[in-house]
Write a protein that holds these residues in place. Sequence first.
Motif, PDB file in Angstrom:
ATOM      1  N   GLU A  13      44.879  45.933  28.781  1.00 47.43           N
ATOM      2  CA  GLU A  13      44.957  47.374  29.036  1.00 47.43           C
ATOM      3  C   GLU A  13      46.081  47.728  30.008  1.00 47.43           C
ATOM      4  OE1 GLU A  13      41.366  49.817  29.271  1.00 47.43           O
ATOM      5  OE2 GLU A  13      40.216  47.969  29.125  1.00 47.43           O
ATOM      6  N   GLY A  14      47.211  47.089  29.832  1.00 47.55           N
ATOM      7  CA  GLY A  14      48.382  47.421  30.627  1.00 47.55           C
ATOM      8  C   GLY A  14      48.448  46.767  31.986  1.00 47.55           C
ATOM      9  N   ARG A  15      47.412  46.027  32.368  1.00 46.80           N
ATOM     10  CA  ARG A  15      47.435  45.370  33.674  1.00 46.80           C
ATOM     11  C   ARG A  15      47.779  43.888  33.513  1.00 46.80           C
ATOM     12  NH1 ARG A  15      41.948  44.815  32.491  1.00 46.80           N
ATOM     13  NH2 ARG A  15      40.969  42.898  33.259  1.00 46.80           N
ATOM     14  N   VAL A  16      48.394  43.331  34.551  1.00 43.54           N
ATOM     15  CA  VAL A  16      48.771  41.925  34.562  1.00 43.54           C
ATOM     16  C   VAL A  16      48.081  41.262  35.740  1.00 43.54           C
ATOM     17  CG1 VAL A  16      50.668  40.266  34.700  1.00 43.54           C
ATOM     18  CG2 VAL A  16      51.031  42.486  33.584  1.00 43.54           C
ATOM     19  N   LEU A  17      47.368  40.186  35.483  1.00 42.27           N
ATOM     20  CA  LEU A  17      46.721  39.419  36.540  1.00 42.27           C
ATOM     21  C   LEU A  17      47.364  38.038  36.581  1.00 42.27           C
ATOM     22  CD1 LEU A  17      44.408  39.310  38.651  1.00 42.27           C
ATOM     23  CD2 LEU A  17      42.977  38.326  36.833  1.00 42.27           C
ATOM     24  N   GLU A  18      47.909  37.676  37.740  1.00 43.36           N
ATOM     25  CA  GLU A  18      48.553  36.380  37.904  1.00 43.36           C
ATOM     26  C   GLU A  18      47.510  35.299  38.206  1.00 43.36           C
ATOM     27  OE1 GLU A  18      51.700  36.024  37.340  1.00 43.36           O
ATOM     28  OE2 GLU A  18      52.384  38.110  37.358  1.00 43.36           O
ATOM     29  N   TYR A  19      47.734  34.131  37.672  1.00 42.91           N
ATOM     30  CA  TYR A  19      46.896  32.954  37.903  1.00 42.91           C
ATOM     31  C   TYR A  19      45.407  33.269  37.735  1.00 42.91           C
ATOM     32  CZ  TYR A  19      51.251  31.180  39.854  1.00 42.91           C
ATOM     33  OH  TYR A  19      52.563  30.798  40.020  1.00 42.91           O
ATOM     34  N   PRO A  20      45.002  33.762  36.564  1.00 46.74           N
ATOM     35  CA  PRO A  20      43.593  34.122  36.374  1.00 46.74           C
ATOM     36  C   PRO A  20      42.698  32.903  36.192  1.00 46.74           C
ATOM     37  CG  PRO A  20      44.782  34.326  34.325  1.00 46.74           C
ATOM     38  CD  PRO A  20      45.813  34.002  35.368  1.00 46.74           C
ATOM     39  N   LEU A  21      41.478  33.047  36.661  1.00 47.95           N
ATOM     40  CA  LEU A  21      40.408  32.108  36.354  1.00 47.95           C
ATOM     41  C   LEU A  21      39.282  32.931  35.744  1.00 47.95           C
ATOM     42  CD1 LEU A  21      39.325  29.172  36.530  1.00 47.95           C
ATOM     43  CD2 LEU A  21      38.204  29.863  38.671  1.00 47.95           C
ATOM     44  N   VAL A  22      38.967  32.650  34.490  1.00 45.20           N
ATOM     45  CA  VAL A  22      37.962  33.423  33.752  1.00 45.20           C
ATOM     46  C   VAL A  22      36.719  32.562  33.571  1.00 45.20           C
ATOM     47  CG1 VAL A  22      37.469  34.694  31.631  1.00 45.20           C
ATOM     48  CG2 VAL A  22      39.809  34.647  32.539  1.00 45.20           C
ATOM     49  N   SER A  23      35.588  33.055  34.039  1.00 46.21           N
ATOM     50  CA  SER A  23      34.313  32.342  33.896  1.00 46.21           C
ATOM     51  C   SER A  23      33.560  32.895  32.694  1.00 46.21           C
ATOM     52  CB  SER A  23      33.466  32.505  35.157  1.00 46.21           C
ATOM     53  OG  SER A  23      34.135  31.991  36.286  1.00 46.21           O
ATOM     54  N   LEU A  24      33.046  31.998  31.858  1.00 45.93           N
ATOM     55  CA  LEU A  24      32.352  32.372  30.633  1.00 45.93           C
ATOM     56  C   LEU A  24      30.915  31.857  30.678  1.00 45.93           C
ATOM     57  CD1 LEU A  24      35.071  31.167  28.072  1.00 45.93           C
ATOM     58  CD2 LEU A  24      34.987  33.345  29.290  1.00 45.93           C
ATOM     59  N   GLU A  25      29.995  32.672  30.185  1.00 44.83           N
ATOM     60  CA  GLU A  25      28.602  32.248  30.099  1.00 44.83           C
ATOM     61  C   GLU A  25      27.919  32.986  28.965  1.00 44.83           C
ATOM     62  OE1 GLU A  25      24.813  31.396  33.070  1.00 44.83           O
ATOM     63  OE2 GLU A  25      26.224  33.009  33.573  1.00 44.83           O
ATOM     64  N   ASP A  26      27.216  32.232  28.109  1.00 44.54           N
ATOM     65  CA  ASP A  26      26.479  32.814  26.979  1.00 44.54           C
ATOM     66  C   ASP A  26      27.374  33.704  26.117  1.00 44.54           C
ATOM     67  OD1 ASP A  26      24.137  31.551  27.812  1.00 44.54           O
ATOM     68  OD2 ASP A  26      23.576  33.233  29.100  1.00 44.54           O
TER      69      ASP A  26
END
Length: 398
Positions: A13-26
């Motif tokens: 959505e037009g935003r940039v996040l540097e060095y992301p860590l995405v946590s996933l569950e279910d």
Amino acid sequence: MVSTIAARRLLSEGRVLEYPLVSLEDGRIRHIEGLSAAEHKRVAATHRFPDATLVPAYIDIHIHGCAGHDVMEASSEALDTIGTYLASRGVGAYFPTTVTSPKDETLRSLAGLAYEIGRRQEASLRGATPLGIHLEGPFLSHLKRGVHTDALLEAPSISLFDRFWQAAEGHIRLMTIAPELPGATELISHATALGVRCSLGHSDALVCEAEAGFMAGARSATHTYNAMRAIDHREPGLAAFVLDKQSLFAEIICDGIHVDPLMVRLYFKAKDKDRIILVTDGMSATGMPDGTYMLGDMQVEVRDGRCTSNGVLAGSVLTLDRGVKNLMEFTGAALGTAVAAASYNPSQLMGIGDRWGSLEAGRAANITVVSPKADVIETFLAGRSTITSERTVTSSTR
């Protein structure tokens, strides 16, 4: 079980996040955080893509088939194969698109597609998910029919549409229609009231006729430039209307065959960036060697990326990830803009923005991983890798 994805960037959505860590569950995104470069190197992640970018999984709203199968087959085997192939190209969801056929054949295909769509909503299946049906035909112009069989075209009819709607169990979500045909505006209004997005296309409409379709409820245009009255400085027609009407979403087939790169640049300059939608119009030959393939009941010759039936362009073998790369190459578009044209923008047109088209906590974990050159590395659907499940990826190249 919680798993994590670490990457160089995240775009949404037009935003940039540097060095992301995405946590996933279910199957959902539990948390997204940005790390420092030092933290990023040290963090333990289930999946690591040091040089890659995480983007929302792509959505193809106009596709007839791929991997040797046509959506009109409407079988489990066909949609399983199509879904698996699309996921390998970064696509998480799609709208199987019909082609003008005898009414009984269309009704059979719609019923089969409705069953398959329902089955995939109820079960956790790998591969891209069919979210609804795009009805392309039979309410098209004889003059701009493309390869759609002339004798099978129909005048816009609410009663015929309702037969299709009932066979599809309400799963028709998008319909291409020529607005200049008698009865078209009435059908657009009727379908729009049912929640169908109507798209102006396969049309010889003048600007006033296109405007009438828009006023009746149409909110999109099908494969801009193709199968439309050409732009003329005294009699502009539908293509010019599409470029000028900023609130109108507009598909484009960005393969360099259907539309010259110069005209893609004109489209890109004219349209608001949140209204451009990349589509493939892909057919069963996509992902297959050159040869003879079927589009509905039509034979199509495929040679060097060009699909023709009796000399007329008949769909494409474009993949959506290639369309993203081409848009960047043809126009200079940034990766985020090109990705949005294949994810966020179609989600907004189709009214599925609460589930698709962006990455944020609480949403289903439908994520495409792309290289700095926008090549697809991996696709996660409902948090599961479509390439492999339990392993750590240590390189952003394959």
